[in-house]
Design a protein around this motif. Structure first.
Motif, PDB file in Angstrom:
ATOM      1  N   LYS A 542       0.841  -1.216   0.000  1.00 22.06           N
ATOM      2  CA  LYS A 542       0.000   0.000   0.000  1.00 22.06           C
ATOM      3  C   LYS A 542       0.871   1.260   0.000  1.00 22.06           C
ATOM      4  N   ASP A 543       1.884   1.235  -0.879  1.00 22.79           N
ATOM      5  CA  ASP A 543       2.808   2.364  -0.974  1.00 22.79           C
ATOM      6  C   ASP A 543       2.139   3.617  -1.530  1.00 22.79           C
ATOM      7  N   ASP A 544       0.912   3.472  -2.046  1.00 25.41           N
ATOM      8  CA  ASP A 544       0.170   4.642  -2.544  1.00 25.41           C
ATOM      9  C   ASP A 544      -0.412   5.461  -1.402  1.00 25.41           C
ATOM     10  N   LEU A 545      -0.416   4.918  -0.167  1.00 26.57           N
ATOM     11  CA  LEU A 545      -0.934   5.639   1.001  1.00 26.57           C
ATOM     12  C   LEU A 545       0.215   6.317   1.747  1.00 26.57           C
ATOM     13  N   ASP A 546      -0.111   7.315   2.568  1.00 22.40           N
ATOM     14  CA  ASP A 546       0.916   8.004   3.355  1.00 22.40           C
ATOM     15  C   ASP A 546       1.463   7.059   4.419  1.00 22.40           C
ATOM     16  N   PRO A 547       2.795   6.944   4.534  1.00 19.96           N
ATOM     17  CA  PRO A 547       3.368   6.051   5.547  1.00 19.96           C
ATOM     18  C   PRO A 547       3.180   6.619   6.946  1.00 19.96           C
ATOM     19  N   PHE A 548       3.127   5.720   7.941  1.00 16.83           N
ATOM     20  CA  PHE A 548       2.996   6.202   9.309  1.00 16.83           C
ATOM     21  C   PHE A 548       4.321   6.847   9.736  1.00 16.83           C
ATOM     22  N   PRO A 549       4.278   7.760  10.676  1.00 14.75           N
ATOM     23  CA  PRO A 549       5.503   8.448  11.117  1.00 14.75           C
ATOM     24  C   PRO A 549       6.555   7.448  11.610  1.00 14.75           C
ATOM     25  N   MET A 550       7.788   7.742  11.341  1.00 15.68           N
ATOM     26  CA  MET A 550       8.931   6.924  11.769  1.00 15.68           C
ATOM     27  C   MET A 550       8.998   5.582  11.033  1.00 15.68           C
ATOM     28  N   ALA A 551       8.197   5.426   9.966  1.00 17.86           N
ATOM     29  CA  ALA A 551       8.143   4.137   9.271  1.00 17.86           C
ATOM     30  C   ALA A 551       9.511   3.729   8.736  1.00 17.86           C
ATOM     31  N   LEU A 552      10.161   4.647   8.013  1.00 15.37           N
ATOM     32  CA  LEU A 552      11.427   4.306   7.383  1.00 15.37           C
ATOM     33  C   LEU A 552      12.514   4.038   8.414  1.00 15.37           C
ATOM     34  N   GLN A 553      12.527   4.865   9.477  1.00 17.99           N
ATOM     35  CA  GLN A 553      13.556   4.694  10.509  1.00 17.99           C
ATOM     36  C   GLN A 553      13.405   3.349  11.226  1.00 17.99           C
TER      37      GLN A 553
END
Length: 641
Positions: A542-553
């Motif tokens: 679901k990369d078309d949706l906004d990621p939750f905060p701190m997701a990448l970290q």
């Protein structure tokens, strides 16, 4: 006799005789065994054995007498469940015992779920009142209509030995040459699976493939099945019988498929089931009209981390079959064309789970070549014996042992840092609503759907993936529902069957990420404990949706700690797979990489290295000491001399 070879797989037949007290059970058994009428018979005889040469099939028969008393019911029920066939008796001179068949015995056998064939026998025929003639057909006809498990009915007399041997001959025959798999008594026609088996036999015998069995082909068939040639007059007679009843059964070229099927239906109607069974068994069929396992050399015993694949020879055969049945040359098989492929198999093997929705199809429901080959790869991985059997059903003429190959162990692949596999199995983990099913659907080219339906049973997706350099590999994805992970991992060898594990999570949902991370840790621990660790990939769906905060970290920290690649972002909705499936194949082709490590696993690994280094140090020290001692002794010898 034609039925002799049919019985080859059986060492004996167990017949249990039941019925009301006084119907003549024990006298019948004794008369059959001694070929004379016994004057004094015990109430219940011990098991009686008729030797192998008693009947033409040369299979011994063990006859078990029973008591109908209430106190013996437990033993009676136990014997019935062990029976190959049941002889159910009534007394011809006692109408009440005949009535009891319908009111007690036959319903009781059904209640006990006895699946064995039943032969109904009227004993004491010599004592029947001649003033009350009775037609066995009229009396038993309605009962046999209601109870299809009744194989036949016969009347006999132990006193005069009339038809006594026939009773147990019919019982043995019902076991060795059963009617039920071949013939539908209600519709009076061959059953579908029987027709399919006979079709395959017809096509195998039609050497010139002209759609008819010529005189020479008929003769070859007769010799193969019955070890005896047909005389010219006999061939003419067979054709005349067929032509009189079925005009299309014979043409200028010989006996047609329609005529061949009619002949077998005629044999069965006339009670000559042993003839049809002799043919079927000569061509390798068992009682369920499937090829016997002993003629299917599929790899059965192998290490947990080995798999079974089709050989290149078998794949080329399947490509040829696809082209042969693609009648409109549109590059796909319509449902009717696919059914035609399996017309000589017991049934189409892909009609139900897990195969029904596991391959790529066109918008009209036709299966593509990739889908066709992928279904075969999936069936070979899950059920090699069934795959090999179906190859033979549809005409594979090579050595059956050349159709399948056993792959090298994955543990060896990891050490060699490469693999020789062409088919890779991948388990797909993830929390509910993470997008696992959508990912499998996208792999098969299906459009995205917003409708959510949880996966409950086995769910697979198999497809051919084109790699750089023009190579093709088959990838099998198996969805593991979140509720089934605990059970899946409870088997310590569960991961051994897989080349890669995917962990799908909703990149916009923090809980989904945390749950996927927990599943990753569980799988990593299982792999470390069992020694069957597999490369693991995280899928940020679901990369078309906004990621939750701190997701990448969070993801970067976890993947770095565990020594695996960063999550692969994917949007099924936008059809952006980010070359995911090629990356899965790449991970499978490098089995020594991307295997996650837990903290406990790292410590264990470090400890093992420390122990190994210590042992090596001790070994080297010991070796130096031995060499030093040997040198000192040599020096001492030289000094003394």
């Amino acid at each position: 006799m034609p039925g002799g070879s049919a019985a080859a797989g059986r060492s004996g037949v167990r017949v249990v005789v039941v019925g009301d007290r006084g119907t003549g059970k024990s006298s019948l058994i004794s008369a059959a065994a001694s070929e004379s009428f016994p004057e004094h018979v015990p109430r219940v005889l011990p098991p009686t054995r008729l030797p192998a040469d008693f009947y033409p099939d040369r299979i011994p028969v063990t006859i078990v007498d029973t008591s109908s008393s209430i106190e013996s019911r437990g033993k009676l029920d136990e014997e019935l469940k062990r029976a190959d066939a049941v002889v159910l008796t009534y007394a011809c001179d006692d109408p009440l015992t005949l009535t009891r068949l319908n009111t007690f015995w036959l319903p009781e056998l059904r209640r006990l779920e006895i699946k064995s064939p039943i032969v109904v026998v009227g004993c004491k025929l010599d004592l029947r009142d001649e003033c009350q003639p009775m037609s066995l057909e009229n009396v038993m006809g309605p009962i046999m209509q209601q109870y299809r498990e009744i194989e036949t009915c016969i009347e006999c007399s132990s006193a005069t030995l009339i038809q006594v041997p026939d009773v147990f001959y019919y019982a043995q025959k019902a076991v060795l040459h059963p009617t039920a798999p071949l013939f539908d008594q209600e519709r009076q026609c061959l059953k579908p699976r029987c027709i399919r088996a006979l079709k395959r036999i017809f096509f195998l015998c039609d050497n010139d493939m002209d759609g008819a069995l010529s005189d020479s082909e008929l003769n070859e068939f007769q010799v193969k099945c019955f070890n005896a040639p047909l005389q010219a007059a006999e061939i003419v007679g067979v054709k005349r019988v067929v032509q009189e009843r079925i005009p299309g059964g014979v043409n200028d070229l010989g006996l047609t498929l329609e005529g061949f099927l009619f002949l077998h239906a005629l044999f069965i109607e006339k009670g000559r089931l042993e003839t049809t069974w002799a043919v079927l068994r000569k061509f390798g069929y068992d009682d369920n009209l499937k090829l016997r396992d002993d003629i299917l050399p599929a790899p059965s015993k192998h290490a947990p981390d080995q798999s079974v694949e089709l050989t290149s020879e078998a794949v080329e055969f399947l490509r040829g079959i696809f082209r042969l049945y693609d009648l409109d040359n549109d590059g796909s098989l319509q449902p009717a064309e696919l059914d035609a492929v399996f017309v000589t198999a017991p049934e189409s093997p892909w009609g139900e789970a897990p195969y029904a929705d596991a391959a790529e199809k066109t918008a009209l429901g036709s299966i593509t070549l990739k889908g066709f080959l992928s279904e075969w790869a999936l069936m070979t991985a899950l059920d090699p014996t069934s795959s090999l059997a179906n190859l033979i059903y549809i005409g594979y003429g090579g050595d059956p042992a050349s159709a399948l190959r056993l792959t090298r162990r994955r543990s060896v692949d990891r050490k060699k840092q490469r693999t020789e596999r062409n088919v890779f199995c991948c388990c797909v983990f993830g929390p509910k609503k993470a997008g696992k099913s959508a990912l499998l659907n996208s792999f098969l080219g299906r459009p995205f759907s917003n409708n959510y339906s949880p996966t409950t049973g086995e769910c697979y997706a198999a497809n051919v993936v084109d790699q750089l350099g023009g190579t093709e590999k088959t990838l099998i994805l198996q969805e593991i529902p979140e509720d089934g992970v605990k059970k899946f991992l409870s088997n310590k060898e569960s991961l051994a069957a897989y080349d890669v594990a995917l962990f799908v999570y909703d990149s916009s949902d923090e809980y989904s990420w945390k749950r996927a991370r927990e599943l990753l840790l569980d799988v990593a621990r299982c792999g470390e404990e069992s020694g069957y660790g597999v490369p693991c990939l995280l899928i940020a769906a679901k990369d078309d949706l906004d990621p939750f905060p701190m997701a990448l970290q969070n993801a970067a920290r976890v993947t770095q700690q565990m020594g695996i690649d960063a999550p692969i972002p994917v949007s099924v909705k936008l059809r952006d797979s980010n070359s995911l499936f090629s990356k899965v194949i790449s991970a499978a082709e490098h089995p020594h990489m991307s295997i996650p490590e837990t903290d406990i696993g790292k410590k264990r690994k470090k400890y093992c290295h420390l122990v190994q280094n210590s042992l090596m140090f001790v070994s080297v020290g010991a070796a130096i000491a031995v060499v030093g001692m040997a040198a000192y002794r040599a020096y001492a010898v030289r000094k003394n001399s």
